[in-house]
Design an enzyme around this catalytic site. Sequence first.
Site, PDB file in Angstrom:
ATOM      1  N   SER A 411     -14.043  -7.269 -27.101  1.00  0.00           N
ATOM      2  CA  SER A 411     -13.230  -6.667 -26.040  1.00  0.00           C
ATOM      3  C   SER A 411     -11.740  -6.704 -26.380  1.00  0.00           C
ATOM      4  CB  SER A 411     -13.458  -7.440 -24.739  1.00  0.00           C
ATOM      5  OG  SER A 411     -12.501  -7.059 -23.772  1.00  0.00           O
ATOM      6  N   TYR A 435      -9.509  -0.765 -24.526  1.00  0.00           N
ATOM      7  CA  TYR A 435      -9.004  -0.259 -23.265  1.00  0.00           C
ATOM      8  C   TYR A 435      -7.701   0.422 -23.628  1.00  0.00           C
ATOM      9  CZ  TYR A 435     -12.230  -2.860 -20.243  1.00  0.00           C
ATOM     10  OH  TYR A 435     -13.325  -3.330 -19.585  1.00  0.00           O
ATOM     11  N   THR A 461     -13.523   2.326 -23.845  1.00  0.00           N
ATOM     12  CA  THR A 461     -14.141   2.183 -22.515  1.00  0.00           C
ATOM     13  C   THR A 461     -13.333   2.977 -21.497  1.00  0.00           C
ATOM     14  OG1 THR A 461     -15.023   0.028 -23.071  1.00  0.00           O
ATOM     15  CG2 THR A 461     -14.815   0.525 -20.731  1.00  0.00           C
ATOM     16  N   LYS A 547     -17.438   4.733 -24.067  1.00  0.00           N
ATOM     17  CA  LYS A 547     -18.334   3.874 -23.276  1.00  0.00           C
ATOM     18  C   LYS A 547     -18.010   3.985 -21.787  1.00  0.00           C
ATOM     19  CE  LYS A 547     -19.477  -1.065 -22.602  1.00  0.00           C
ATOM     20  NZ  LYS A 547     -18.748  -1.563 -21.449  1.00  0.00           N
ATOM     21  N   HIS A 571     -20.892  -0.414 -16.624  1.00  0.00           N
ATOM     22  CA  HIS A 571     -20.133  -1.665 -16.733  1.00  0.00           C
ATOM     23  C   HIS A 571     -20.920  -2.807 -16.086  1.00  0.00           C
ATOM     24  CE1 HIS A 571     -15.829  -2.265 -18.021  1.00  0.00           C
ATOM     25  NE2 HIS A 571     -16.073  -3.490 -17.582  1.00  0.00           N
TER      26      HIS A 571
END
Length: 688
Positions: A411, A435, A461, A547, A571
């Site tokens: 992440s 992100y 994402t 995603k 999610h």
Amino acid sequence: MGTTETTPAAPGGRSAPASGAAPGPQAARRWVRPLRTGRPGAARLVCFPHAGGAANSFAALSAALPEDVELLAVQYPGRQDRRAEGFAEDIGALAAGAAEALADAYADRPLFLLGHSMGALAAFETARLLRQRAAVARLFVSAARPPSQDWGEQDVDALADDEVVAELRRLGGVPEPLLRDPETVREVLRVLRADHRALRRYRCADDAAVTVPLTVLLAEEDPKNSAGQMRDWARHTTGPYGLELLEGGHFALTERGEAVAPLLARYLRRDLEGAAEGSPGAAADAPPSALIRDILLGGLRGRRPALSTDLTTLEDAAREALEPHAYGYVAGNAGTGGTGRANRAAFDRWQLVPRMLRDSSTRDLTVRLLGQRLPAPVLLAPIAAQEVVHPEGELATARGAAEAGLPLVLSTFASRSLEEVARAAGDAPRWFQLYFPADRALAESLVRRAESSGYSALVLTVDAPHFGYRPADLDAAYSPFLRGTGIANFTGDPAFRAGLPEDAGDAGDADGLAVVGHWARICTDASFTWDDLPWLRRLTDLPLLVKGLLHPDDARRALAGGADGVVVSNHGGRQLDGSVAALDALPAVRAAVGDGVPVLMDSGVRSGTDVLKALALGADAVLCGRPYVYGLGLDGQRGVSHVLRALLADLDLALALAGCPSAAGVPAGTITPSGPLPTVSEQDRTQR
Ligand SMILES: Cc1cc2nc3c(=O)[nH]c(=O)nc-3n(C[C@H](O)[C@H](O)[C@H](O)COP(=O)(O)O)c2cc1C
């Protein structure tokens, strides 16, 4: 271009045909030189020199290795004491000679092969030839582009002698005094030109592959090779693949032995220990379902698994063991938890229709994804701030994933930096989840760092432009990020720090509030739209997945914007409560993008049969989310490892019992909506 670091034998002498595959102990002595014996039972490392090199090119590395490593170096014909034999015609002849010698004289222990530059091709081909004849434990390739890429620019024949010497100076590897000695230079060039002729004749099929773990060693300042070029090596193994970055230039391996030796020794030890313990990484031959046998046999000695093999129960165990805020952060869903429940209910609404008497004695769990071969269709989902559940956080996760050879998708909001996690992952595959931040310089910096740390795919994402409405966190008034956990990828980033006041401290300090505040302002960009996707596409050559999609039109838009594939996901029910279950959205997305486009899914996967259902509904692979984080919280790296092993064992067995021997080819007819079965003729049509 390779070079020689050795003083060549005196010129002159009769030329004989290259000895190619001549068998017998004499051939073994000609081809293989023990540089370091090591103590009895030492791990056996076999090194293949670069173009222009010779066995003693590895002298410095050999001197730096510990006692528990034996080093053998391959001596190619046509140089030094083999000068009279003439050169090998091509790389195949080098590999044939080395393979024959190793199989004859050194096959009593697992072999670790390591090839430097041109030697990487020779080692790769040797590993392929040895497949039936000796156990190869791992292949290391150093400073070498993948075999299916073009090595053609290395045409030294087109260069005059002084140009070649200039190139040798640029690359390093030959001590300057030797380059000033005309006789030495003549001999160096003679060997180098012959090796390059062999190199130019080399051809390798796109799908030629070894079956062992493969580790690429790349020096950060190697002028001839880049991390991007290395990714294709993944296609050339059916085992785990990974990249290790070394300090130095093209000759880091042979010149900086003291730095590289401990790294190699660690790999060798870990692989041998793994083989002794029957861990899944090393015991490549044991199917994942061998875990079941191991557990049951362990029961005879009074042993039981520390964690349940029913992964749906780990949530309850975590509730007991973790601090309430930590449990709430992981388990919490958005709103009423409706989508979280829907994710699980969707799996229950589909049923498997197993087929009988199809040979299930062996199963193939491997899949090919974005040009990479994975040992199973399972990845570890990006999960932020893992230090909340365990002090080692993503480092323990990366090691657990590496043991299974499965990619960790790290992440952006990890609690350890992507560089630290890359080091913990070692040679294991890793992807980076992005992100998109509200600062393009920062976006670019994150992507570049991921590229140079060996992350081999980017997952953007898009379902979290804002955090979801999560009562568990709200009721506890808890956010890990505001307490400085989960922002490690930002705090050390130059582009991030450029936006901070000079006197801003670290996230944990009193003035750390400035850091956290800046992070909160730019950590995501809620104004990012489909129109911005091509910008990201142009930024990197890494394969790009989007995603967090549920609508087929969004999947089409992702591809139109340059994505290579999509991840169907809500999610894990943490964003928009009430949204459709991910499994239910999967078939329409697959239909929209067509065959051949990578489609992954997550949200609700808890068992091997869940994975099988997702495959049957059109997924190429799934992401496992919360279960591994519960494993991490309950037992650190061992817990992660347990979850992955259990999931793969269950999947392996599910494939066998469903009559689907290959995870890459699960027929759609393997699954049917629950309720009455379709009519006889429909079943017959779909379930062949
Ligand atoms: C605690 C937690 C943190 C997460 N953090 C991220 C993240 O940083 N990036 C991301 O793309 N998805 C994140 N997700 C979503 C997961 O990647 C994945 O989609 C989800 O966990 C799948 O649902 P499951 O855990 O119920 O199987 C997170 C999920 C959880 C539970």
